[in-house]
Design a protein around this motif. Structure first.
Motif, PDB file in Angstrom:
ATOM      1  N   LEU A  74       0.832  -1.198   0.000  1.00 24.02           N
ATOM      2  CA  LEU A  74       0.000   0.000   0.000  1.00 24.02           C
ATOM      3  C   LEU A  74       0.870   1.253   0.000  1.00 24.02           C
ATOM      4  O   LEU A  74       0.562   2.241  -0.671  1.00 24.02           O
ATOM      5  N   ARG A  75       1.963   1.189   0.733  1.00 27.52           N
ATOM      6  CA  ARG A  75       2.875   2.336   0.791  1.00 27.52           C
ATOM      7  C   ARG A  75       3.352   2.725  -0.609  1.00 27.52           C
ATOM      8  O   ARG A  75       3.308   3.896  -0.992  1.00 27.52           O
ATOM      9  N   ASN A  76       3.788   1.762  -1.400  1.00 31.91           N
ATOM     10  CA  ASN A  76       4.285   2.052  -2.742  1.00 31.91           C
ATOM     11  C   ASN A  76       3.161   2.427  -3.698  1.00 31.91           C
ATOM     12  O   ASN A  76       3.321   3.325  -4.529  1.00 31.91           O
ATOM     13  N   SER A  77       2.026   1.763  -3.592  1.00 34.59           N
ATOM     14  CA  SER A  77       0.894   2.074  -4.471  1.00 34.59           C
ATOM     15  C   SER A  77       0.388   3.493  -4.232  1.00 34.59           C
ATOM     16  O   SER A  77       0.135   4.241  -5.176  1.00 34.59           O
TER      17      SER A  77
ATOM     18  N   VAL B  48       3.802   8.781   2.871  1.00 34.30           N
ATOM     19  CA  VAL B  48       2.785   7.730   2.933  1.00 34.30           C
ATOM     20  C   VAL B  48       3.011   6.863   4.168  1.00 34.30           C
ATOM     21  O   VAL B  48       2.055   6.481   4.843  1.00 34.30           O
ATOM     22  N   GLY B  49       4.266   6.600   4.486  1.00 39.58           N
ATOM     23  CA  GLY B  49       4.580   5.838   5.692  1.00 39.58           C
ATOM     24  C   GLY B  49       4.042   6.516   6.942  1.00 39.58           C
ATOM     25  O   GLY B  49       3.510   5.861   7.835  1.00 39.58           O
TER      26      GLY B  49
ATOM     27  N   ASN C  61       3.794  -2.545   5.630  1.00 42.75           N
ATOM     28  CA  ASN C  61       3.846  -3.568   4.585  1.00 42.75           C
ATOM     29  C   ASN C  61       2.461  -4.090   4.205  1.00 42.75           C
ATOM     30  O   ASN C  61       2.338  -5.096   3.517  1.00 42.75           O
ATOM     31  N   ALA C  62       1.412  -3.379   4.622  1.00 44.34           N
ATOM     32  CA  ALA C  62       0.039  -3.783   4.304  1.00 44.34           C
ATOM     33  C   ALA C  62      -0.216  -3.666   2.806  1.00 44.34           C
ATOM     34  O   ALA C  62       0.409  -2.859   2.110  1.00 44.34           O
ATOM     35  N   ARG C  63      -1.127  -4.462   2.336  1.00 37.73           N
ATOM     36  CA  ARG C  63      -1.552  -4.403   0.934  1.00 37.73           C
ATOM     37  C   ARG C  63      -3.017  -3.950   0.902  1.00 37.73           C
ATOM     38  O   ARG C  63      -3.766  -4.168   1.842  1.00 37.73           O
ATOM     39  N   ALA C  64      -3.400  -3.325  -0.182  1.00 40.35           N
ATOM     40  CA  ALA C  64      -4.733  -2.720  -0.288  1.00 40.35           C
ATOM     41  C   ALA C  64      -5.849  -3.711   0.025  1.00 40.35           C
ATOM     42  O   ALA C  64      -6.800  -3.386   0.738  1.00 40.35           O
TER      43      ALA C  64
END
Length: 69
Positions: free
Chosen positions: A20-23, A35-36, A47-50
């Motif tokens: 999620l951070r990179n997206s 974002v972090g 390190n969560a994902r959407a």
């Protein structure tokens, strides 16, 4: 504002297989550090994902996003 909420969600799901951070960094044109900080304030792991977030977690992230504008 539903448009801003959907913009955030679309940015989160915009890049497959990324955290999620990179997206969000790419989709919202923010740096990964900013974002972090949003994720930390929303009490979400960096390190969560959407697809792992509940609606309540998305809403908390949205509130923090609005506060950062």
């Amino acid at each position: 504002d539903p448009d801003k909420f959907m913009h955030l969600v679309k940015a989160g799901f915009g890049e497959k297989r990324k955290t999620l951070r990179n997206s969000l960094a790419g989709g919202l044109r923010m740096n990964a550090g900013e974002v972090g900080k949003l994720l930390t304030k929303a009490k979400l792991p960096e390190n969560a994902r959407a697809q792992e977030l509940s609606f309540d977690q998305w809403y908390q992230l949205y509130k923090e996003f609005l506060n950062s504008l």
